[in-house]
Scaffold this motif. Structure first.
Motif, mmCIF file in Angstrom:
data_model
loop_
_atom_site.group_PDB
_atom_site.id
_atom_site.type_symbol
_atom_site.label_atom_id
_atom_site.label_comp_id
_atom_site.label_asym_id
_atom_site.label_seq_id
_atom_site.Cartn_x
_atom_site.Cartn_y
_atom_site.Cartn_z
ATOM 1 N N VAL A 139 0.856 -1.156 0.041
ATOM 2 C CA VAL A 139 -0.004 -0.007 0.082
ATOM 3 C C VAL A 139 0.953 1.304 0.078
ATOM 4 O O VAL A 139 1.438 1.641 0.770
ATOM 5 N N GLY A 140 0.975 2.063 -1.058
ATOM 6 C CA GLY A 140 1.863 2.980 -1.395
ATOM 7 C C GLY A 140 3.202 2.564 -2.115
ATOM 8 O O GLY A 140 4.235 2.933 -2.080
ATOM 9 N N GLY A 141 2.844 1.616 -2.947
ATOM 10 C CA GLY A 141 3.911 0.816 -3.486
ATOM 11 C C GLY A 141 4.674 1.528 -4.697
ATOM 12 O O GLY A 141 5.663 1.059 -5.151
ATOM 13 N N ARG A 142 3.910 2.799 -4.843
ATOM 14 C CA ARG A 142 4.805 3.412 -6.050
ATOM 15 C C ARG A 142 5.671 4.479 -5.372
ATOM 16 O O ARG A 142 6.499 5.263 -6.262
ATOM 17 N N GLY A 143 5.674 4.686 -4.124
ATOM 18 C CA GLY A 143 6.839 5.636 -3.636
ATOM 19 C C GLY A 143 8.084 5.055 -3.783
ATOM 20 O O GLY A 143 8.308 3.889 -4.195
ATOM 21 N N GLN A 144 9.232 5.436 -3.220
ATOM 22 C CA GLN A 144 10.401 5.194 -3.473
ATOM 23 C C GLN A 144 10.769 3.768 -2.674
ATOM 24 O O GLN A 144 11.429 2.843 -3.089
ATOM 25 N N MET A 145 10.340 3.983 -1.496
ATOM 26 C CA MET A 145 10.590 2.713 -0.616
ATOM 27 C C MET A 145 9.599 1.515 -0.872
ATOM 28 O O MET A 145 10.003 0.249 -1.106
ATOM 29 N N GLY A 146 8.413 1.945 -1.553
ATOM 30 C CA GLY A 146 7.754 0.935 -2.020
ATOM 31 C C GLY A 146 8.231 0.332 -3.397
ATOM 32 O O GLY A 146 8.305 -0.999 -3.369
ATOM 33 N N ARG A 147 8.857 0.918 -4.283
ATOM 34 C CA ARG A 147 9.427 0.400 -5.369
ATOM 35 C C ARG A 147 10.621 -0.441 -4.916
ATOM 36 O O ARG A 147 11.006 -1.495 -5.690
ATOM 37 N N LEU A 148 11.383 -0.038 -3.763
ATOM 38 C CA LEU A 148 12.657 -0.838 -3.412
ATOM 39 C C LEU A 148 12.050 -2.164 -2.885
ATOM 40 O O LEU A 148 12.590 -3.272 -3.224
ATOM 41 N N LEU A 149 11.030 -2.225 -2.240
ATOM 42 C CA LEU A 149 10.466 -3.488 -1.769
ATOM 43 C C LEU A 149 9.998 -4.212 -2.706
ATOM 44 O O LEU A 149 9.858 -5.647 -2.943
ATOM 45 N N HIS A 150 9.129 -3.577 -3.649
ATOM 46 C CA HIS A 150 8.864 -4.350 -4.950
ATOM 47 C C HIS A 150 9.742 -5.203 -5.472
ATOM 48 O O HIS A 150 9.708 -6.292 -5.669
ATOM 49 N N ARG A 151 10.897 -4.409 -5.756
ATOM 50 C CA ARG A 151 12.025 -5.279 -6.382
ATOM 51 C C ARG A 151 12.361 -6.392 -5.760
ATOM 52 O O ARG A 151 13.036 -7.463 -6.174
ATOM 53 N N ALA A 152 12.571 -6.172 -4.295
ATOM 54 C CA ALA A 152 13.331 -7.254 -3.432
ATOM 55 C C ALA A 152 12.148 -8.256 -3.273
ATOM 56 O O ALA A 152 12.748 -9.536 -3.415
ATOM 57 N N MET A 175 15.790 0.834 8.790
ATOM 58 C CA MET A 175 16.538 2.106 9.087
ATOM 59 C C MET A 175 17.677 2.484 7.921
ATOM 60 O O MET A 175 18.811 2.683 8.301
ATOM 61 N N PHE A 176 17.038 2.625 6.784
ATOM 62 C CA PHE A 176 17.632 3.239 5.659
ATOM 63 C C PHE A 176 16.862 3.885 4.595
ATOM 64 O O PHE A 176 15.650 3.679 4.598
ATOM 65 N N GLY A 177 17.445 4.463 3.785
ATOM 66 C CA GLY A 177 16.730 5.000 2.790
ATOM 67 C C GLY A 177 16.297 4.434 1.257
ATOM 68 O O GLY A 177 16.930 3.310 1.252
ATOM 69 N N PRO A 178 15.740 4.744 0.331
ATOM 70 C CA PRO A 178 15.313 3.863 -0.810
ATOM 71 C C PRO A 178 16.651 3.658 -1.687
ATOM 72 O O PRO A 178 16.458 3.309 -2.966
ATOM 73 N N ASP A 179 17.733 4.512 -1.537
ATOM 74 C CA ASP A 179 18.895 4.650 -2.433
ATOM 75 C C ASP A 179 19.968 3.552 -1.986
ATOM 76 O O ASP A 179 20.835 3.504 -2.703
ATOM 77 N N VAL A 180 19.639 2.715 -1.028
ATOM 78 C CA VAL A 180 20.627 1.771 -0.682
ATOM 79 C C VAL A 180 20.513 0.410 -2.024
ATOM 80 O O VAL A 180 19.557 0.257 -2.402
ATOM 81 N N PRO A 181 22.022 0.155 -2.256
ATOM 82 C CA PRO A 181 21.830 -0.645 -3.356
ATOM 83 C C PRO A 181 21.766 -2.396 -2.944
ATOM 84 O O PRO A 181 21.462 -3.091 -3.952
ATOM 85 N N THR A 182 21.712 -2.607 -1.619
ATOM 86 C CA THR A 182 21.411 -3.766 -1.255
ATOM 87 C C THR A 182 21.039 -3.837 0.240
ATOM 88 O O THR A 182 21.367 -2.943 1.328
ATOM 89 N N PHE A 183 20.366 -4.709 0.892
ATOM 90 C CA PHE A 183 20.048 -4.833 2.278
ATOM 91 C C PHE A 183 21.033 -5.345 3.079
ATOM 92 O O PHE A 183 20.744 -5.254 4.378
ATOM 93 N N ALA A 184 21.877 -5.988 2.518
ATOM 94 C CA ALA A 184 23.035 -6.541 3.590
ATOM 95 C C ALA A 184 23.647 -5.643 4.243
ATOM 96 O O ALA A 184 23.950 -4.476 3.879
ATOM 97 N N LYS A 185 23.841 -6.013 5.563
ATOM 98 C CA LYS A 185 24.286 -5.074 6.602
ATOM 99 C C LYS A 185 23.278 -3.949 7.065
ATOM 100 O O LYS A 185 23.646 -3.025 7.951
ATOM 101 N N GLN A 186 22.235 -3.897 6.530
ATOM 102 C CA GLN A 186 21.248 -2.869 6.834
ATOM 103 C C GLN A 186 20.477 -3.326 7.995
ATOM 104 O O GLN A 186 20.242 -4.576 8.248
ATOM 105 N N VAL A 187 20.022 -2.176 8.876
ATOM 106 C CA VAL A 187 19.449 -2.749 10.113
ATOM 107 C C VAL A 187 17.733 -2.411 9.810
ATOM 108 O O VAL A 187 17.253 -1.325 9.312
#
Length: 378
Positions: free
Chosen positions: A106-119, A202-214
């Motif tokens: 819900v809100g998947g067209r936002g920046q974080m939504g698009r990141l989660l969509h790809r993942a 605890m990160f923004g939508p510009d991260v290239p990978t979730f590795a080591k992110q909290v």
């Protein structure tokens, strides 16, 4: 300028050694790809901290035996591994459940939504998106969903959660990803009788990978039914940290609201003083460039997001008032030329930080070394 044959020959050998390094890096890349494929087959996470730290420890010891600076080898390997994590993510991930049901963003067209969509898509899930203009078809979108994630602006989160009431499958996990947890978790518990989970990447939508992110999670209801969602984050390489929703919000007042507000004020002061930023950067040490970069980073992003974070924090106003008091005390000390009071307060704060001060000194020294390299290469 006269050429020196011996110097030319030595440089040619360096060029040859560099090409050998490229061949080794290409070989390592292929091995990492094979490891990544095997991890996908086994459902293992991208990032395994114990394996990484053991490998770095061994390579540092071997470097020292060869007369090579251990810090150089660690810096090089960490940079290589960062690219490896990015490459592994591009190939896809193992799904955390054997028979995945659709994921609704819900809100998947936002920046974080698009990141989660790809993942989620890379892990084999069907992903559906629901936006403000699609609520007429919401029942169809929610039908059969295994996970519904609310990823709308903070000020709209509770209202959107309430709009979901009675529409989700009874066993679907309802989660949110906002930077506030207490109010959204309460709203989700009221709106949905099934599994509820508060999430805060605890990160923004510009991260290239979730590795080591909290990723912080606040339990809501039916933790066992929510476990696969957390396992999916771990498979992506994230570090998942549990914290009570109320405690989360208290800490976010310091981590986010106060820090962003202080940065906002500093940026407005630079503008009011009409500081020549280009000249200041030319005269700055790497550490001040990093500090100024964090100010510029804030103002390069969406003001609505930061307004939500700052004004949405109940704790933030009290923290800002306290900060203003400490700042006023420090200014009075400064105006009065009270050097001894400054030194006494400095020592008090250093003692309060304790051993963490040395840890932070070492961490920041590594960041500064990287910053110096980037600046010199411009």
């Amino acid at each position: 300028m006269n050429r020196d044959p011996k110097l030319d020959a030595l440089r040619a050998q360096i060029d040859a050694a560099d090409r050998e390094l490229l061949d080794l890096l290409a070989r390592r890349r292929d091995l990492v790809a094979a490891v990544g494929d095997r991890k996908i087959d086994l459902g293992l996470p991208v990032y395994v901290p114990e394996r990484e730290e053991a490998m770095l420890r061994d390579r540092r010891a071997e470097a020292e035996q060869r007369g090579v600076a251990p810090d150089l080898i660690e810096d090089l390997l960490r940079r290589i591994m960062r690219e490896s994590y990015r490459a592994e993510g591009a190939r896809g991930f193992r799904c955390a459940v054997e028979d995945p049901r659709p994921v609704v963003l819900v809100g998947g067209r936002g920046q974080m939504g698009r990141l989660l969509h790809r993942a989620f898509t890379a892990s084999g899930y069907e992903v559906r998106v629901l936006e403000a203009d699609g609520w007429d078809a919401a029942d169809q979108v929610f039908s059969g969903a295994g996970l519904v994630i609310i990823g709308v602006p903070i000020h709209a989160t509770v209202d959107v959660i309430r709009a979901c009431a009675g529409r989700l499958p009874a066993d679907a996990v309802l989660a949110d990803i906002t930077s506030r947890k207490a109010a959204p978790v309460r709203a989700m518990l009221d709106a949905h009788p099934g599994p509820v989970l508060g999430l805060h990447p605890m990160f923004g939508p510009d991260v290239p990978t979730f590795a080591k992110q909290v990723v912080v999670h606040s339990p809501g209801r039916h933790a066992d039914a929510c476990a696969w969602v957390l396992q999916q984050w771990r498979t992506w390489g994230a570090a998942v940290v549990e914290v009570d929703a109320a405690e989360h919000d208290r800490h976010m007042g310091t981590i986010q609201a106060l820090r962003h507000f202080a940065t906002f004020v500093y940026g407005t002061h630079l503008m009011a003083a009409d500081v020549d930023l280009e000249r200041v950067l030319a005269l700055s040490s790497p550490i001040y460039r990093l500090e100024l970069a964090m100010v510029g980073r804030l103002f390069a992003q969406d003001p609505e997001l930061y307004a939500d974070i700052i004004f949405g924090s109940e704790e933030g106003v009290a923290l800002a008032r306290g900060y203003r008091e400490r700042f006023s005390e420090a200014v009075a000390m400064y105006e009065g030329g009270d050097r001894e009071a400054f030194l006494e307060r400095f020592r008090e704060v250093r003692e309060w930080f304790g051993p963490l001060a040395e840890v932070m000194l070492r961490e920041s020294s590594g960041l500064l070394a990287q910053a110096r390299d980037r600046i010199s290469g411009q």
